[in-house]
Design a protein around this motif. Structure first.
Motif, PDB file in Angstrom:
ATOM      1  N   ASP A 184     -21.129  47.482 -22.669  1.00  0.00           N
ATOM      2  CA  ASP A 184     -22.404  47.573 -22.271  1.00  0.00           C
ATOM      3  C   ASP A 184     -22.355  48.706 -20.906  1.00  0.00           C
ATOM      4  N   PHE A 185     -23.383  48.793 -20.523  1.00  0.00           N
ATOM      5  CA  PHE A 185     -23.612  49.755 -19.498  1.00  0.00           C
ATOM      6  C   PHE A 185     -22.932  49.080 -18.068  1.00  0.00           C
ATOM      7  N   PRO A 186     -22.245  50.028 -17.374  1.00  0.00           N
ATOM      8  CA  PRO A 186     -21.584  49.744 -16.158  1.00  0.00           C
ATOM      9  C   PRO A 186     -22.301  48.748 -15.211  1.00  0.00           C
ATOM     10  N   ASP A 187     -23.707  49.051 -14.917  1.00  0.00           N
ATOM     11  CA  ASP A 187     -24.506  48.057 -14.112  1.00  0.00           C
ATOM     12  C   ASP A 187     -24.153  46.768 -14.557  1.00  0.00           C
ATOM     13  N   THR A 188     -24.445  46.936 -15.901  1.00  0.00           N
ATOM     14  CA  THR A 188     -24.339  45.366 -16.609  1.00  0.00           C
ATOM     15  C   THR A 188     -23.172  44.754 -16.448  1.00  0.00           C
ATOM     16  N   LEU A 189     -22.126  45.292 -16.773  1.00  0.00           N
ATOM     17  CA  LEU A 189     -20.839  44.944 -16.726  1.00  0.00           C
ATOM     18  C   LEU A 189     -20.534  44.195 -15.307  1.00  0.00           C
ATOM     19  N   ARG A 190     -20.973  44.724 -14.296  1.00  0.00           N
ATOM     20  CA  ARG A 190     -20.787  44.118 -12.934  1.00  0.00           C
ATOM     21  C   ARG A 190     -21.329  42.820 -12.845  1.00  0.00           C
ATOM     22  N   ILE A 191     -22.429  42.688 -13.558  1.00  0.00           N
ATOM     23  CA  ILE A 191     -22.957  41.253 -13.531  1.00  0.00           C
ATOM     24  C   ILE A 191     -22.355  40.307 -14.575  1.00  0.00           C
ATOM     25  N   ALA A 192     -21.951  40.852 -15.635  1.00  0.00           N
ATOM     26  CA  ALA A 192     -21.249  40.083 -16.667  1.00  0.00           C
ATOM     27  C   ALA A 192     -19.746  39.825 -16.065  1.00  0.00           C
ATOM     28  N   ARG A 193     -19.050  40.665 -15.456  1.00  0.00           N
ATOM     29  CA  ARG A 193     -17.851  40.335 -14.741  1.00  0.00           C
ATOM     30  C   ARG A 193     -17.984  39.082 -13.853  1.00  0.00           C
ATOM     31  N   ASN A 194     -18.827  38.699 -12.936  1.00  0.00           N
ATOM     32  CA  ASN A 194     -19.124  37.571 -12.352  1.00  0.00           C
ATOM     33  C   ASN A 194     -19.359  36.276 -13.075  1.00  0.00           C
ATOM     34  N   ILE A 195     -19.970  36.379 -14.195  1.00  0.00           N
ATOM     35  CA  ILE A 195     -20.183  35.244 -15.292  1.00  0.00           C
ATOM     36  C   ILE A 195     -18.962  34.884 -15.675  1.00  0.00           C
ATOM     37  N   ILE A 196     -18.359  35.894 -16.515  1.00  0.00           N
ATOM     38  CA  ILE A 196     -16.925  35.772 -17.241  1.00  0.00           C
ATOM     39  C   ILE A 196     -15.887  35.201 -16.222  1.00  0.00           C
ATOM     40  N   ARG A 197     -16.124  35.472 -14.969  1.00  0.00           N
ATOM     41  CA  ARG A 197     -14.984  35.070 -13.993  1.00  0.00           C
ATOM     42  C   ARG A 197     -15.186  33.340 -13.745  1.00  0.00           C
ATOM     43  N   LYS A 198     -16.548  33.196 -13.660  1.00  0.00           N
ATOM     44  CA  LYS A 198     -16.743  31.743 -13.347  1.00  0.00           C
ATOM     45  C   LYS A 198     -16.282  30.904 -14.813  1.00  0.00           C
ATOM     46  N   SER A 199     -16.564  31.383 -15.892  1.00  0.00           N
ATOM     47  CA  SER A 199     -15.989  30.955 -16.988  1.00  0.00           C
ATOM     48  C   SER A 199     -14.375  30.795 -17.361  1.00  0.00           C
ATOM     49  N   ARG A 200     -13.753  31.631 -16.387  1.00  0.00           N
ATOM     50  CA  ARG A 200     -12.174  31.512 -16.371  1.00  0.00           C
ATOM     51  C   ARG A 200     -11.791  32.377 -17.707  1.00  0.00           C
ATOM     52  N   MET A 201     -12.500  32.957 -18.598  1.00  0.00           N
ATOM     53  CA  MET A 201     -11.976  33.509 -19.524  1.00  0.00           C
ATOM     54  C   MET A 201     -11.658  35.208 -19.364  1.00  0.00           C
ATOM     55  N   GLN A 202     -11.603  35.652 -18.167  1.00  0.00           N
ATOM     56  CA  GLN A 202     -11.571  37.036 -17.716  1.00  0.00           C
ATOM     57  C   GLN A 202     -10.370  37.729 -18.557  1.00  0.00           C
TER      58      GLN A 202
END
Length: 323
Positions: A184-202
């Motif tokens: 996805d676009f970089p500004d979207t991935l910045r948001i996704a990164r936080n959600i993924i980190r909370k899921s511990r699936m990074q």
């Protein structure tokens, strides 16, 4: 004209005033009223003080929310009803407040529909990217189990989630022991990164910044997942994405599309027809496509063993690349 028919006609006409309830709920969500009333009941004066708002106006807002079933009123005090406690309090698993903030943005843009119909050009008065992406997470979290039940993941070891936004589906696939690329676009991935980190699936999800209409999406995938992407693009863009997706697949790999849809009349289901107007307002060439159109694109692109199933107001279409 019978009394019953008159009543039916008036009920239909009253749809026009449904904007009032919508605006009340959106405003309450903007002010985080439901967060404030979750732990304890409060009077209108206490709520107004906490919000730095007008006491009279706040009291009328709270009364209207109670009349809609989103608050409970006892004497002069208010507290959340079960439904607002479940869906409108931030931090709760079922939270839908982000998508409501996105709807607030759409309210501003839809106000230009008269001009859009006149010119055919979108009317983007407002934009809140954070609310949009987190809103997509709110919605996906509510239906993800139904969607996964319709997707055959047998033999899928790697996939790309194209335009995967908040990463909700990427996380679900990663939990199935699949190697996932989220593009996805970089500004979207910045948001996704936080959600993924909370899921511990990074460690199981690779983030690939880029524009899938122009950039390389990679290759050697067993599956390409295209969820709620087609409606934002033209027919030409959609068919080009399918061709790019097929080229990125291993032989025997699958393309899976989740999308809003219309039947061949173009008017059912109503949610699909109304969503077409949302795309008219917000994009240069997007709209809701018929299931037949999307099936045709996939066949022309060379996919075989194409199947489809409907979940609520969306369709899941799967096609296989020839081995």
């Amino acid at each position: 004209m019978t009394i019953l028919k008159i009543k039916r006609d008036l009920d239909w006409l009253r749809q026009v005033s449904s904007f009032a309830s919508s605006r009340i709920i959106l405003t309450a969500n903007n002010f985080r009223v439901f967060d404030l009333l979750e732990k304890s009941s409060k009077t209108a004066g206490a709520v107004a003080k906490a919000l730095s708002s007008d006491k009279r106006a706040t009291g009328l807002l709270l009364d209207s929310l109670a009349s809609l079933g989103l608050l409970r009123k006892s004497g002069a005090s208010y507290k959340n009803s079960p439904i607002s406690s479940k869906y409108l309090v931030s931090g709760k698993p079922g939270y839908q407040g982000d998508i409501l903030r996105h709807y607030n943005t759409l309210w501003e843009n839809w106000s230009g529909l008269d001009a859009v119909v006149k010119t055919g050009r979108p009317f983007k008065k407002a934009h809140d990217h954070n609310a949009f992406i987190l809103g997509m997470h709110n919605l996906a979290a509510q239906k993800i189990r139904k969607v996964l039940d319709c997707i055959d993941l047998k033999g899928v070891g790697s996939l790309i989630d194209i335009g995967g936004g908040p990463g909700t589906y990427s996380i679900a696939f990663a939990k199935k022991k699949i190697k996932v690329t989220l593009m996805d676009f970089p500004d979207t991935l910045r948001i996704a990164r936080n959600i993924i980190r909370k899921s511990r699936m990074q460690n199981s999800i690779r983030l690939l910044p880029g524009d899938f209409t122009r950039d390389n999406i990679g290759n050697h995938y067993d599956m390409v997942f295209i969820s709620q992407i087609f409606h934002a693009y033209s027919v030409e863009d959609c068919t080009a994405l399918l061709k790019k997706s097929i080229a990125a697949l291993n032989p025997g790999g699958r393309v899976v599309v989740q999308e809003f849809y219309l039947d061949e009349t173009g008017i059912f289901p109503p949610a699909g027809a109304i969503f077409s107007i949302n795309m008219l307002v917000n994009t240069p060439a997007g709209r809701t496509y018929t299931r037949g159109e999307m099936l045709s694109w996939m066949k022309k692109a060379g996919l075989v063993n194409i199947t489809s199933s409907v979940i609520d107001d969306t369709v899941i279409i799967t096609g296989t690349k020839k081995a």
